[in-house]
Design a protein around this motif. Structure first.
Motif, PDB file in Angstrom:
ATOM      1  N   SER A 222     -23.879 -21.430  -3.999  1.00 16.00           N
ATOM      2  CA  SER A 222     -24.164 -20.740  -3.380  1.00 16.00           C
ATOM      3  C   SER A 222     -23.157 -19.840  -3.181  1.00 16.00           C
ATOM      4  O   SER A 222     -23.136 -18.645  -2.279  1.00 16.00           O
ATOM      5  CB  SER A 222     -24.645 -20.370  -1.634  1.00 16.00           C
ATOM      6  N   SER A 223     -22.194 -20.932  -3.582  1.00 17.14           N
ATOM      7  CA  SER A 223     -20.714 -19.969  -3.332  1.00 17.14           C
ATOM      8  C   SER A 223     -20.293 -20.205  -4.684  1.00 17.14           C
ATOM      9  O   SER A 223     -19.063 -21.237  -4.731  1.00 17.14           O
ATOM     10  CB  SER A 223     -19.802 -20.410  -1.867  1.00 17.14           C
ATOM     11  N   PRO A 224     -20.532 -19.578  -5.601  1.00 18.91           N
ATOM     12  CA  PRO A 224     -19.541 -20.284  -7.179  1.00 18.91           C
ATOM     13  C   PRO A 224     -18.156 -20.161  -6.934  1.00 18.91           C
ATOM     14  O   PRO A 224     -17.644 -20.539  -8.344  1.00 18.91           O
ATOM     15  CB  PRO A 224     -20.201 -19.493  -8.397  1.00 18.91           C
ATOM     16  N   SER A 225     -17.747 -19.155  -6.390  1.00 20.03           N
ATOM     17  CA  SER A 225     -16.088 -19.131  -6.053  1.00 20.03           C
ATOM     18  C   SER A 225     -15.038 -20.137  -5.794  1.00 20.03           C
ATOM     19  O   SER A 225     -13.753 -20.375  -5.303  1.00 20.03           O
ATOM     20  CB  SER A 225     -15.575 -17.777  -5.206  1.00 20.03           C
ATOM     21  N   THR A 226     -16.232 -21.485  -4.490  1.00 27.57           N
ATOM     22  CA  THR A 226     -15.704 -22.085  -3.803  1.00 27.57           C
ATOM     23  C   THR A 226     -14.584 -23.195  -4.614  1.00 27.57           C
ATOM     24  O   THR A 226     -15.339 -23.819  -5.795  1.00 27.57           O
ATOM     25  CB  THR A 226     -16.772 -22.630  -3.027  1.00 27.57           C
ATOM     26  N   ARG A 227     -13.621 -23.917  -5.185  1.00 26.99           N
ATOM     27  CA  ARG A 227     -12.404 -24.999  -5.554  1.00 26.99           C
ATOM     28  C   ARG A 227     -12.096 -25.482  -4.585  1.00 26.99           C
ATOM     29  O   ARG A 227     -11.765 -25.169  -3.601  1.00 26.99           O
ATOM     30  CB  ARG A 227     -12.596 -24.301  -6.631  1.00 26.99           C
ATOM     31  N   GLY A 228     -11.426 -26.722  -5.335  1.00 26.62           N
ATOM     32  CA  GLY A 228     -10.215 -28.071  -5.083  1.00 26.62           C
ATOM     33  C   GLY A 228     -10.891 -29.026  -4.199  1.00 26.62           C
ATOM     34  O   GLY A 228     -12.030 -28.797  -4.133  1.00 26.62           O
ATOM     35  N   ALA A 229      -9.788 -30.005  -3.941  1.00 22.64           N
ATOM     36  CA  ALA A 229     -10.255 -31.206  -3.472  1.00 22.64           C
ATOM     37  C   ALA A 229     -10.266 -31.678  -2.480  1.00 22.64           C
ATOM     38  O   ALA A 229      -9.057 -30.884  -2.001  1.00 22.64           O
ATOM     39  CB  ALA A 229      -9.468 -32.070  -4.418  1.00 22.64           C
ATOM     40  N   GLN A 230     -11.600 -31.999  -1.624  1.00 20.21           N
ATOM     41  CA  GLN A 230     -11.233 -32.715   0.270  1.00 20.21           C
ATOM     42  C   GLN A 230     -11.274 -33.855  -0.086  1.00 20.21           C
ATOM     43  O   GLN A 230     -12.454 -34.050  -0.696  1.00 20.21           O
ATOM     44  CB  GLN A 230     -12.071 -31.550   0.246  1.00 20.21           C
ATOM     45  N   VAL A 231     -11.193 -34.861   1.062  1.00 19.86           N
ATOM     46  CA  VAL A 231     -11.156 -35.685   1.599  1.00 19.86           C
ATOM     47  C   VAL A 231     -11.338 -36.154   1.877  1.00 19.86           C
ATOM     48  O   VAL A 231     -11.738 -35.278   3.732  1.00 19.86           O
ATOM     49  CB  VAL A 231      -9.569 -36.567   1.341  1.00 19.86           C
ATOM     50  N   PHE A 232     -12.985 -37.147   2.829  1.00 15.96           N
ATOM     51  CA  PHE A 232     -13.426 -37.695   4.216  1.00 15.96           C
ATOM     52  C   PHE A 232     -13.125 -38.614   4.154  1.00 15.96           C
ATOM     53  O   PHE A 232     -13.339 -39.876   3.695  1.00 15.96           O
ATOM     54  CB  PHE A 232     -14.886 -37.041   3.493  1.00 15.96           C
TER      55      PHE A 232
ATOM     56  N   GLN B 235     -14.285 -36.049   8.654  1.00 24.26           N
ATOM     57  CA  GLN B 235     -14.719 -37.114   8.549  1.00 24.26           C
ATOM     58  C   GLN B 235     -16.501 -36.547   7.745  1.00 24.26           C
ATOM     59  O   GLN B 235     -16.744 -35.454   8.025  1.00 24.26           O
ATOM     60  CB  GLN B 235     -15.452 -37.256  10.498  1.00 24.26           C
ATOM     61  N   VAL B 236     -16.218 -37.676   7.116  1.00 23.40           N
ATOM     62  CA  VAL B 236     -17.857 -37.596   5.871  1.00 23.40           C
ATOM     63  C   VAL B 236     -19.092 -37.987   7.703  1.00 23.40           C
ATOM     64  O   VAL B 236     -19.567 -37.840   8.282  1.00 23.40           O
ATOM     65  CB  VAL B 236     -17.878 -38.789   5.706  1.00 23.40           C
ATOM     66  N   PRO B 237     -19.975 -36.568   6.902  1.00 26.85           N
ATOM     67  CA  PRO B 237     -21.155 -36.398   7.369  1.00 26.85           C
ATOM     68  C   PRO B 237     -21.629 -38.194   7.063  1.00 26.85           C
ATOM     69  O   PRO B 237     -22.123 -38.526   7.063  1.00 26.85           O
ATOM     70  CB  PRO B 237     -22.117 -35.596   6.393  1.00 26.85           C
ATOM     71  N   SER B 238     -22.472 -38.119   8.491  1.00 34.57           N
ATOM     72  CA  SER B 238     -23.668 -39.219   8.501  1.00 34.57           C
ATOM     73  C   SER B 238     -24.788 -39.865   7.494  1.00 34.57           C
ATOM     74  O   SER B 238     -25.158 -40.656   7.644  1.00 34.57           O
ATOM     75  CB  SER B 238     -23.691 -39.582  10.717  1.00 34.57           C
ATOM     76  N   SER B 239     -25.281 -39.016   7.131  1.00 32.71           N
ATOM     77  CA  SER B 239     -26.136 -38.372   6.048  1.00 32.71           C
ATOM     78  C   SER B 239     -25.564 -39.741   5.271  1.00 32.71           C
ATOM     79  O   SER B 239     -26.239 -40.362   4.168  1.00 32.71           O
ATOM     80  CB  SER B 239     -26.079 -37.346   5.534  1.00 32.71           C
ATOM     81  N   VAL B 240     -24.240 -39.634   4.387  1.00 34.45           N
ATOM     82  CA  VAL B 240     -23.735 -40.725   3.748  1.00 34.45           C
ATOM     83  C   VAL B 240     -23.571 -42.239   3.645  1.00 34.45           C
ATOM     84  O   VAL B 240     -22.903 -42.659   3.954  1.00 34.45           O
ATOM     85  CB  VAL B 240     -21.975 -40.505   3.077  1.00 34.45           C
ATOM     86  N   TYR B 241     -24.630 -42.788   2.766  1.00 32.04           N
ATOM     87  CA  TYR B 241     -24.842 -44.432   3.674  1.00 32.04           C
ATOM     88  C   TYR B 241     -23.440 -44.825   2.835  1.00 32.04           C
ATOM     89  O   TYR B 241     -23.851 -46.199   3.499  1.00 32.04           O
ATOM     90  CB  TYR B 241     -25.939 -44.174   2.830  1.00 32.04           C
ATOM     91  N   LEU B 242     -23.649 -44.663   2.552  1.00 34.67           N
ATOM     92  CA  LEU B 242     -22.373 -45.992   1.902  1.00 34.67           C
ATOM     93  C   LEU B 242     -20.998 -45.826   2.549  1.00 34.67           C
ATOM     94  O   LEU B 242     -21.003 -47.132   3.237  1.00 34.67           O
ATOM     95  CB  LEU B 242     -21.791 -46.194   0.225  1.00 34.67           C
ATOM     96  N   MET B 243     -20.710 -44.803   3.270  1.00 32.81           N
ATOM     97  CA  MET B 243     -19.596 -44.560   3.625  1.00 32.81           C
ATOM     98  C   MET B 243     -20.019 -45.062   5.566  1.00 32.81           C
ATOM     99  O   MET B 243     -19.075 -45.761   5.851  1.00 32.81           O
ATOM    100  CB  MET B 243     -19.020 -43.083   3.293  1.00 32.81           C
ATOM    101  N   LYS B 244     -21.411 -44.902   5.859  1.00 31.54           N
ATOM    102  CA  LYS B 244     -21.363 -45.359   6.987  1.00 31.54           C
ATOM    103  C   LYS B 244     -21.391 -46.676   7.693  1.00 31.54           C
ATOM    104  O   LYS B 244     -21.207 -47.108   8.560  1.00 31.54           O
ATOM    105  CB  LYS B 244     -22.810 -44.180   7.070  1.00 31.54           C
ATOM    106  N   GLU B 245     -22.709 -47.808   6.026  1.00 32.70           N
ATOM    107  CA  GLU B 245     -22.814 -48.841   6.398  1.00 32.70           C
ATOM    108  C   GLU B 245     -21.502 -49.280   6.155  1.00 32.70           C
ATOM    109  O   GLU B 245     -21.795 -50.870   6.523  1.00 32.70           O
ATOM    110  CB  GLU B 245     -23.890 -48.885   5.416  1.00 32.70           C
ATOM    111  N   ILE B 246     -20.512 -49.346   5.349  1.00 27.26           N
ATOM    112  CA  ILE B 246     -19.453 -50.614   5.148  1.00 27.26           C
ATOM    113  C   ILE B 246     -18.786 -50.761   6.590  1.00 27.26           C
ATOM    114  O   ILE B 246     -18.879 -49.932   7.295  1.00 27.26           O
ATOM    115  CB  ILE B 246     -18.760 -50.024   3.987  1.00 27.26           C
ATOM    116  N   THR B 247     -18.192 -51.528   6.216  1.00 32.38           N
ATOM    117  CA  THR B 247     -17.644 -51.918   7.420  1.00 32.38           C
ATOM    118  C   THR B 247     -16.025 -52.429   7.753  1.00 32.38           C
ATOM    119  O   THR B 247     -14.711 -52.318   8.453  1.00 32.38           O
ATOM    120  CB  THR B 247     -17.983 -53.246   8.001  1.00 32.38           C
ATOM    121  N   ALA B 248     -15.738 -51.631   6.638  1.00 38.12           N
ATOM    122  CA  ALA B 248     -14.056 -51.423   5.885  1.00 38.12           C
ATOM    123  C   ALA B 248     -13.750 -49.951   6.136  1.00 38.12           C
ATOM    124  O   ALA B 248     -14.731 -49.034   6.252  1.00 38.12           O
ATOM    125  CB  ALA B 248     -13.740 -51.915   4.281  1.00 38.12           C
TER     126      ALA B 248
END
Length: 240
Positions: free
Chosen positions: A143-153, A185-198
């Motif tokens: 929906s926003s083809p001009s959006t760019r850049g690297a982002q970390v969560f 902060q990563v969205p809670s819907s991202v299973y891998l990031m939510k479930e790991i204990t590390a």
């Protein structure tokens, strides 16, 4: 002395030079921080950075307008990050070495394969004492083809926010000029990031919905530049 290089070798020479430049950037940004961040824990176990190339196999992830599939880019960048961190003396492992995902053999449907793959990635991270997850992905926002850049969560585990902020600062300086972003902060819907204990961070390296950035992400030299920035952020982090 005059050195003649055949045309078919030029690409390899350029890539080698880019790799050396990227490695120099990592080393320039600091082994002093590395010594503190990755010192052995109380029980003598060295923390391990698990470099995760997101998706794989039947699950290709996001797809650009030109047909570029996310999973292949993730793997290419993840391998470079792994190599740079290993050279710097950081213990590393990866979730996948090739294009295939890591689901159990008995998985039949695509959904079963995705679920099994994610469960296995969680298990791989959690079974390593003092592990840190570094997950590599590509973003997409049609929906926003001009959006760019690297982002970390970051996930909710202790140390993850500090690590994400360090990597984001490095990426802003290396590839985000004019499009600087803040770690979030990563969205809670991202299973891998939510479930790991590390502690875990997810790096969205760029937008496949942006045609110009897609071309950059496909370039091996740019992949090395991204990997060097990510590795430098890890080495500069006060916490891992």
């Amino acid at each position: 002395m005059i050195i003649l290089i055949r045309k078919r070798h030029v690409a390899y020479v350029v890539l080698l030079c880019c790799f050396v430049a990227g490695l120099s950037a990592v080393l320039w940004h600091g082994n002093a921080a590395f010594t503190a961040a990755f010192a052995p824990g109380e029980e003598g176990a060295s923390p391990v950075v698990v470099v995760d190339a997101g998706h794989g196999g039947e699950d290709g992830g996001a797809v650009a307008a030109d047909g570029t599939v996310e999973s292949g880019l993730n793997l290419a960048i993840a391998r470079r990050v792994r190599d740079l961190l290993t050279f710097a003396g950081v213990p590393t492992t990866v979730t996948r070495e090739g294009d295939a995902a890591i689901y159990d053999p008995g998985s039949a449907t695509l959904r079963e394969k995705k679920v099994s793959d994610l469960h296995n990635r969680v298990a791989l991270v959690d079974e390593l004492p003092g592990a840190v997850l570094l997950s590599i992905h590509q973003n997409s926002l049609p929906s926003s083809p001009s959006t760019r850049g690297a982002q970390v969560f970051w996930n909710r585990q202790e140390g993850a926010e500090e690590l994400a902020s360090s990597i984001q600062e490095s990426l802003n300086g290396a590839v985000n000029a004019g499009h600087e972003k803040k770690a979030a902060q990563v969205p809670s819907s991202v299973y891998l990031m939510k479930e790991i204990t590390a502690p875990g961070v997810l790096v969205e390296c760029g937008f496949l919905s942006n045609a110009a950035e897609t071309e950059q992400l496909k370039d091996p030299a740019y992949q090395t530049k991204l990997a060097a920035a990510i590795a430098a952020g890890v080495l500069n982090s006060d916490k891992s």
